[in-house]
Design an enzyme around this catalytic site. Structure first.
Site, PDB file in Angstrom:
ATOM      1  CB  CYS A 183      -3.067   0.530  -2.797  1.00 55.55           C
ATOM      2  SG  CYS A 183      -2.973   2.325  -3.283  1.00 55.55           S
ATOM      3  CG  ASN A 184      -9.332   0.404  -3.720  1.00 53.80           C
ATOM      4  OD1 ASN A 184     -10.171  -0.359  -4.053  1.00 53.80           O
ATOM      5  ND2 ASN A 184      -9.056   0.437  -2.193  1.00 53.80           N
ATOM      6  CB  THR A 185      -4.754   5.153  -5.123  1.00 50.31           C
ATOM      7  OG1 THR A 185      -5.606   5.486  -4.154  1.00 50.31           O
ATOM      8  CG2 THR A 185      -4.289   6.544  -6.034  1.00 50.31           C
ATOM      9  CB  CYS A 198      -9.523   4.453  -0.062  1.00 50.36           C
ATOM     10  SG  CYS A 198      -7.979   4.752   0.776  1.00 50.36           S
ATOM     11  CB  THR A 199      -6.623  -0.524   1.492  1.00 48.80           C
ATOM     12  OG1 THR A 199      -5.605   0.295   1.178  1.00 48.80           O
ATOM     13  CG2 THR A 199      -7.040  -1.287   0.780  1.00 48.80           C
ATOM     14  CG  HIS A 200      -5.387   5.104   4.147  1.00 50.86           C
ATOM     15  ND1 HIS A 200      -4.545   4.207   2.957  1.00 50.86           N
ATOM     16  CD2 HIS A 200      -4.505   5.354   4.777  1.00 50.86           C
ATOM     17  CE1 HIS A 200      -3.563   4.401   2.983  1.00 50.86           C
ATOM     18  NE2 HIS A 200      -3.223   5.013   4.309  1.00 50.86           N
ATOM     19  CD  GLU A 237      -0.126   6.805   5.671  1.00 49.62           C
ATOM     20  OE1 GLU A 237       1.074   6.741   5.763  1.00 49.62           O
ATOM     21  OE2 GLU A 237      -0.734   5.900   5.396  1.00 49.62           O
ATOM     22  CG  ASP A 249      -2.021   1.201   1.357  1.00 47.26           C
ATOM     23  OD1 ASP A 249      -2.393   1.449  -0.052  1.00 47.26           O
ATOM     24  OD2 ASP A 249      -2.131   1.861   2.264  1.00 47.26           O
ATOM     25  CB  SER A 250       0.198   4.618  -0.799  1.00 49.33           C
ATOM     26  OG  SER A 250      -1.082   5.004  -0.123  1.00 49.33           O
ATOM     27  CE1 TYR A 308       2.749   5.907  -3.336  1.00 46.47           C
ATOM     28  CE2 TYR A 308       1.580   4.285  -4.513  1.00 46.47           C
ATOM     29  CZ  TYR A 308       2.641   4.871  -4.018  1.00 46.47           C
ATOM     30  OH  TYR A 308       3.957   4.001  -4.043  1.00 46.47           O
ATOM     31  N   GLY A 309      -3.239   9.355  -3.738  1.00 51.52           N
ATOM     32  CA  GLY A 309      -4.652   9.814  -4.135  1.00 51.52           C
ATOM     33  C   GLY A 309      -4.594  11.045  -4.700  1.00 51.52           C
TER      34      GLY A 309
END
Ligand code: DGL
Length: 269
Positions: free
Chosen positions: A70-72, A194-196, A162, A7-8, A39-40
């Site tokens: 990471c979907n982005t 979004c995985t966050h 983050e 992931d980012s 990244y988004g």
């Protein structure tokens, strides 16, 4: 032997956590590109270059299979990486398809033509880059007809998570849900694209209301991975597991420990 999860930043930990519960005998190598998160807000070329560099690092560490948690990155880089040709024996899988299969009530790998499904009004919450890519709508259109998707780009949420500023993250989630509801007052389902965002799932659910079914990726991706590994048992690589970051390992370890409520120690990637 370890399966890679990328992931980012910290969001992929929501997928890792579910995958570890589902597959307790599999080792995982987690890689967070925290130095470059989020990244988004980046353009597709930049996301592709960053994702490619991370994949090369993970392959060098012995991973054969990497999940882009990471979907982005899945939206901006996956197809290009696959079309450009991966090194011999390496595979990269994204996180959209398991989610869309769940939403459209399909079994793994069901490639039959698109058909009508139960849910007609779907809210998609994702990063600005994922929303701009329209990758989600494209994948959905292969499987379902007559589904109205309203997408909300949730600027700022990943940065707040983050930074560990959960009060700000909650306020931003509430305001993005309000903005979505102005465009689509009664969604039947909401996708946390979004995985966050599963780290904020309760806030999303509370703001959306109990009648909205919230889909998030952790367990769906874990089930797909279990299925994949059963069919491809040789894809567990030859490196050791562990946690790697391009960011500050101490800081990232603290946040990860806070989110997963167990001791996590990152090292420099
Ligand atoms: N967690 C990531 C996703 O699923 C990306 C967040 C970001 O870096 O903007 O989209």
């Amino acid at each position: 032997m370890a399966v890679g999860i990328f992931d980012s930043g910290l969001g992929g930990l929501t997928v890792l956590n579910a995958a570890q519960k589902r597959l307790p005998d599999v080792d995982f190598l987690y890689y967070g590109d925290n130095a470059h998160a989020p990244y988004g807000v980046r353009d597709a070329e930049n996301i592709y270059q960053l994702t490619k560099a991370a994949m090369e690092n993970m392959w060098d560490k012995g991973c054969d299979l990497v999940i882009l948690a990471c979907n982005t990155a899945s939206a901006a880089a996956l197809r290009r990486m696959q079309e450009g040709g991966l090194p011999q024996g390496k595979r990269v899988l994204g996180v959209f398809v398991p989610l869309i299969e769940a939403l459209t009530e399909r079994q793994w790998g069901d490639n039959s033509p698109p058909r009508e499904v139960e849910v007609k009004h779907v809210a998609l919450f994702a990063t600005p880059a994922t929303v701009a890519s329209r990758a989600f709508q494209r994948e959905l259109a292969f499987r379902a007809i007559g589904v109205d998707v309203e997408a909300q780009a949730c600027g700022g949420v990943v940065d707040a998570i983050e930074d560990g500023d959960m009060i700000l993250a909650e306020a931003l989630v509430r305001s993005h849900v309000d903005a979505l509801k102005r465009k689509m007052p009664h969604p039947e389902a909401a996708i946390l694209g979004c995985t966050h965002y599963p780290l904020m799932e309760q806030t999303f659910q509370a703001a959306l209301g109990p009648e909205v079914k919230v889909f998030s990726q952790g367990s769906l991706v874990a089930d797909s991975l279990a299925d994949y590994l059963q069919r491809h048992p040789g894809m567990q690589g030859n490196g050791a597991g562990g946690f790697y970051t391009t960011g500050n390992p101490g800081r990232v370890s603290d946040r990860a420990t806070q989110f997963l409520r167990r001791e996590i120690t990152f090292q420099a990637a």
